[in-house]
Design an enzyme around this catalytic site. Structure first.
Site, mmCIF file in Angstrom:
data_model
loop_
_atom_site.group_PDB
_atom_site.id
_atom_site.type_symbol
_atom_site.label_atom_id
_atom_site.label_comp_id
_atom_site.label_asym_id
_atom_site.label_seq_id
_atom_site.Cartn_x
_atom_site.Cartn_y
_atom_site.Cartn_z
ATOM 1 C CE1 TYR A 159 70.232 41.815 -7.345
ATOM 2 C CE2 TYR A 159 69.703 41.464 -4.845
ATOM 3 C CZ TYR A 159 69.328 41.954 -6.326
ATOM 4 O OH TYR A 159 68.165 42.433 -6.582
ATOM 5 C CG ASP A 187 75.448 45.227 -0.128
ATOM 6 O OD1 ASP A 187 74.726 45.003 1.103
ATOM 7 O OD2 ASP A 187 75.027 45.137 -1.411
ATOM 8 C CE LYS A 229 65.069 41.057 3.450
ATOM 9 N NZ LYS A 229 66.100 41.608 2.475
#
Length: 430
Positions: free
Chosen positions: A145, A240, A268
């Site tokens: 994802y 990623d 984050k």
């Protein structure tokens, strides 16, 4: 546990917010219950609006590696806010953040561009890769994802080598057509794709450790094959690292696996849990980004002072605390070993995957190395397991296909409490 206030808030929220939540997994829909609403958190504990306390293994989906409300981060955010929350012009903190990232990932990146989320980071990185190569197609992998941008919300159709099929309404077939989907950890499939589309593929994007089909690690051989194939065929290799960045090691998955991609995406964790993201890469690639080059990307709040302050504090703490990654790994290994002991004692043939401080219990007897194997899980059993843990004050991701995150704030006493709750939850299936 009583959840009266959470249930009232959820009822009210469903009239005001689609599905009552601002991100789908928060609805607890996949586990067949309604969500608990957080009121506050400290260390490794979340307290909900009904006063129930939970040992937290979500950790805001990974970035709270130091735990909730860490005093150093709170001080940095407060001090930054006193100086101004947003300026719309550059700040010194943005430069310092870039220096920290480049230093940590010196084998892979020369320049960094700050954005506001992991989704924005992957979207921008793909645009840059297309601009740099002059090609259109992207190769991604089943079960990975990369945020909710259009070209990546796709799944494979029939066959091993396939163009993407949209998994969401609102994504055009034309956009999906430029995305090729392959099985994770399948070197032969990727090799065949490059043989068929050598001069069309702009980039390969991969989670070195997938955190959204449970915890599934790429093999070193697979990552090395991606490195070799992209180099040979002139495509950009993008890691990623929204989940793995600064978590598996200070240099993330690149350091952990010893393989340097061309670009890396962050989320984050580089903001101490505040909304932030970044994409980074070699200078030749990043120099196609405006205002130097012709690939446009912008954001008013990119590099905002609050996120930069928290992120700089967190990254420096991780850099300067010599034992933190070994300690995190030891805690996760302790939890993994305890779960496996319980499984053996209860004669349950389930599977535990762990990479560093990421952990997942799969309700299947299969070894889980790709998406198809993850789908063999008994999700109904997981739902019963999840509810039992929640009732006992243990909060994990409300889906079979999410990771457990260990933080520096978790204590061994809390891990023992968690293992006792896991024993009770799994005892239902012996």
């Amino acid at each position: 546990m009583i959840h009266t206030n959470s249930e009232h808030l959820y009822y009210k929220a469903q009239k005001l917010i689609p599905g009552g939540v601002n991100s789908p997994v928060r609805a607890f829909k996949s586990v067949g219950t309604s969500p608990v609403f957080a009121a506050k958190a400290y260390g490794s504990v979340i307290e909900d609006v009904d006063g129930n306390k939970y040992i937290d293994y979500i950790c805001s989906w990974g970035p709270l590696i130091l735990g909730h409300s860490h005093p150093l981060l709170l001080d940095s955010i407060t001090n930054a806010a006193k100086l101004g929350s947003s300026f719309g012009i550059p700040t010194a903190a943005e430069v310092e953040m870039a220096e920290l990232i480049v230093s940590a990932y010196s084998s892979s990146v020369d320049e960094v561009r700050m954005v506001n989320s992991g989704t924005e980071a992957t979207m921008s990185a793909l645009r840059v890769a297309r601009g740099y190569t002059g090609r259109n197609k992207i190769l991604k992998f089943e079960g990975c994802y990369h945020g909710h941008n259009d070209s990546l919300l796709v799944k494979s159709g029939s066959g091993t080598i396939t163009y993407g099929v949209p998994t969401s309404l609102g994504i055009t077939a034309a956009v999906a057509h430029d995305t090729i989907v392959a099985p994770y950890n399948d070197i032969e499939a990727v090799t065949a794709i490059f043989e068929a589309h050598s001069h069309e593929i702009a980039a390969v994007i991969v989670e070195p450790v997938s955190g959204n089909m449970g915890v599934v690690s790429a093999t070193i051989e697979f990552l090395q094959a991606l490195r070799d194939l992209t180099a040979t065929h002139g495509a950009v290799l993008i890691f990623d690292e929204v989940i793995t960045g600064f978590r598996l090691a200070y240099g993330g998955a690149s350091e952990y696996f010893g393989i340097a991609p061309d670009m890396i995406c962050f989320g984050k964790i580089i903001g101490g849990g505040l909304p932030v993201g970044a994409y980074a890469g070699k200078r030749a690639i990043m120099d196609v980004v405006s205002p130097v080059g012709g690939v446009y990307q912008a954001g008013t709040l990119s590099g905002n002072p609050l996120a930069m302050a928290a992120g700089i504090t967190q990254l420096k703490y991780l850099r300067d605390t010599a034992t933190i990654y070994a300690d995190l790994d030891a805690k996760a290994a302790y939890l993994e070993s305890g779960i496996n002991t319980i499984l053996r004692e209860l004669n349950l043939n389930f599977t535990v995957n762990r990479v560093g401080s990421l952990l997942c219990l799969f309700f299947t007897s299969h070894k889980v190395t790709n998406y198809d194997e993850a789908l063999t899980c008994d999700t109904q059993k997981f739902n019963i397991y999840f509810q039992s843990l929640l009732d006992q004050g243990i909060l994990i991701g409300p889906s079979q296909f999410e990771a457990m995150f260990i933080s520096a704030a978790h204590t061994y006493a809390q891990l023992d409490t968690t293992l006792a709750a896991i024993r009770v939850a799994l005892n239902q299936f012996k």
